[in-house]
Scaffold this motif. Sequence first.
Motif, PDB file in Angstrom:
ATOM      1  N   LEU A   1      15.968 -66.472   2.997  1.00 29.15           N
ATOM      2  CA  LEU A   1      15.133 -66.438   4.190  1.00 29.15           C
ATOM      3  C   LEU A   1      13.972 -65.485   3.966  1.00 29.15           C
ATOM      4  CD1 LEU A   1      17.976 -66.021   6.847  1.00 29.15           C
ATOM      5  CD2 LEU A   1      16.839 -68.146   6.202  1.00 29.15           C
ATOM      6  N   CYS A   2      12.813 -65.812   4.526  1.00 26.84           N
ATOM      7  CA  CYS A   2      11.679 -64.900   4.468  1.00 26.84           C
ATOM      8  C   CYS A   2      10.816 -65.099   5.703  1.00 26.84           C
ATOM      9  CB  CYS A   2      10.850 -65.104   3.200  1.00 26.84           C
ATOM     10  SG  CYS A   2       9.951 -66.663   3.123  1.00 26.84           S
ATOM     11  N   GLY A   3      10.064 -64.063   6.043  1.00 25.32           N
ATOM     12  CA  GLY A   3       9.147 -64.123   7.168  1.00 25.32           C
ATOM     13  C   GLY A   3       7.734 -63.879   6.682  1.00 25.32           C
TER      14      GLY A   3
ATOM     15  N   PHE B   1       9.477 -59.987   5.645  1.00 22.92           N
ATOM     16  CA  PHE B   1      10.845 -59.669   5.242  1.00 22.92           C
ATOM     17  C   PHE B   1      11.370 -60.779   4.338  1.00 22.92           C
ATOM     18  CE2 PHE B   1      12.002 -62.777   8.378  1.00 22.92           C
ATOM     19  CZ  PHE B   1      13.258 -63.242   7.981  1.00 22.92           C
ATOM     20  N   SER B   2      12.390 -60.471   3.583  1.00 21.24           N
ATOM     21  CA  SER B   2      13.093 -61.481   2.787  1.00 21.24           C
ATOM     22  C   SER B   2      14.551 -61.093   2.706  1.00 21.24           C
ATOM     23  CB  SER B   2      12.487 -61.594   1.380  1.00 21.24           C
ATOM     24  OG  SER B   2      12.615 -60.372   0.677  1.00 21.24           O
ATOM     25  N   GLU B   3      15.410 -62.076   2.733  1.00 20.01           N
ATOM     26  CA  GLU B   3      16.846 -61.800   2.766  1.00 20.01           C
ATOM     27  C   GLU B   3      17.596 -62.980   2.147  1.00 20.01           C
ATOM     28  OE1 GLU B   3      20.131 -59.488   3.507  1.00 20.01           O
ATOM     29  OE2 GLU B   3      18.082 -58.955   4.132  1.00 20.01           O
TER      30      GLU B   3
ATOM     31  N   GLU C   1      21.578 -65.035  12.749  1.00 16.79           N
ATOM     32  CA  GLU C   1      22.047 -63.653  12.642  1.00 16.79           C
ATOM     33  C   GLU C   1      21.230 -62.829  11.651  1.00 16.79           C
ATOM     34  OE1 GLU C   1      26.068 -64.088  11.516  1.00 16.79           O
ATOM     35  OE2 GLU C   1      26.690 -65.002  13.430  1.00 16.79           O
ATOM     36  N   THR C   2      20.461 -63.496  10.781  1.00 17.64           N
ATOM     37  CA  THR C   2      19.765 -62.791   9.705  1.00 17.64           C
ATOM     38  C   THR C   2      18.315 -62.475  10.035  1.00 17.64           C
ATOM     39  OG1 THR C   2      21.190 -63.905   8.083  1.00 17.64           O
ATOM     40  CG2 THR C   2      19.202 -62.844   7.248  1.00 17.64           C
ATOM     41  N   ILE C   3      17.594 -63.404  10.666  1.00 13.51           N
ATOM     42  CA  ILE C   3      16.168 -63.188  10.884  1.00 13.51           C
ATOM     43  C   ILE C   3      15.943 -62.129  11.964  1.00 13.51           C
ATOM     44  CG2 ILE C   3      15.547 -65.525  10.157  1.00 13.51           C
ATOM     45  CD1 ILE C   3      15.226 -66.299  13.033  1.00 13.51           C
ATOM     46  N   PRO C   4      14.981 -61.224  11.763  1.00 13.55           N
ATOM     47  CA  PRO C   4      14.756 -60.136  12.727  1.00 13.55           C
ATOM     48  C   PRO C   4      13.990 -60.567  13.976  1.00 13.55           C
ATOM     49  CG  PRO C   4      13.256 -59.931  10.867  1.00 13.55           C
ATOM     50  CD  PRO C   4      14.169 -61.066  10.541  1.00 13.55           C
ATOM     51  N   ASP C   5      13.154 -61.615  13.856  1.00 18.17           N
ATOM     52  CA  ASP C   5      12.330 -62.054  14.978  1.00 18.17           C
ATOM     53  C   ASP C   5      12.759 -63.449  15.399  1.00 18.17           C
ATOM     54  OD1 ASP C   5      10.454 -62.594  16.875  1.00 18.17           O
ATOM     55  OD2 ASP C   5       8.710 -62.504  15.544  1.00 18.17           O
TER      56      ASP C   5
ATOM     57  N   ALA D   1      20.156 -74.372  19.891  1.00 16.85           N
ATOM     58  CA  ALA D   1      21.348 -73.781  20.500  1.00 16.85           C
ATOM     59  C   ALA D   1      21.491 -72.301  20.146  1.00 16.85           C
ATOM     60  CB  ALA D   1      22.592 -74.541  20.055  1.00 16.85           C
ATOM     61  N   CYS D   2      20.901 -71.907  18.991  1.00 15.14           N
ATOM     62  CA  CYS D   2      20.928 -70.503  18.568  1.00 15.14           C
ATOM     63  C   CYS D   2      19.700 -69.735  19.040  1.00 15.14           C
ATOM     64  CB  CYS D   2      21.031 -70.418  17.046  1.00 15.14           C
ATOM     65  SG  CYS D   2      22.597 -70.981  16.361  1.00 15.14           S
TER      66      CYS D   2
END
Length: 219
Positions: free
Chosen positions: A1-3, A12-14, A40-44, A122-123
Amino acid sequence: LCGVSTDGALNFSENVEFARPISLTDLKSPEEILAPAISETIPDRDAPVCLALPGGAFQIRRVPLELAEDVDQRSQVTWEVQQTLSARDDEYSIDYLVRGSSAIWVAIPNVCIEALGKAMQACGLTVAGLCASPIAVAHAIRRHRPKGRTRGILVDAGWISVVDLEDRNLVSASAHCPREPEELTQATIGHHHQYLLNHLGIRLHHSQVKFQKSIQLYL
């Protein structure tokens, strides 16, 4: 994942590791593990989400074009997809890019698109777009504004995506499955390495190639 911000900066990257590679079944039922993990992982959570689908979740081909008009090209590409996949009109979402006398087309099953959209909603997330992993590699390369011929390679568990660009213009895109998707082990790492050398014509010394569970060039 990345933003990525609107100016192209990486926020960010995760990496999220699962017990096994994500399969087409997981994409058809993303509410079970995929959508919750992303949420659950992304901050925004308010930022729109663009998904790059892994190999096996799409079909990508390059075909010659015989017709010049845009409407006729669309009809020909749709016909090519239906013949290649033996699909109904409403089974896949199709996009294509014309390059000279040929076209690169991508087909993604609508069942995956609809399931991903509902699970993300839904999330509390909004899916802004989907693309095949080779196209995501092309977008990543374009951020570096390369000149001349550039090749990008994405190695995932079970799949290898390859793109070629000429002055940031997509020339070719493909996804290869050397063997059935599986847990990436030392044995399959060696098989991927040999596949790159033999099938793609890449000349690298073995000590120069170190595969992890995911390698994304230019990111």
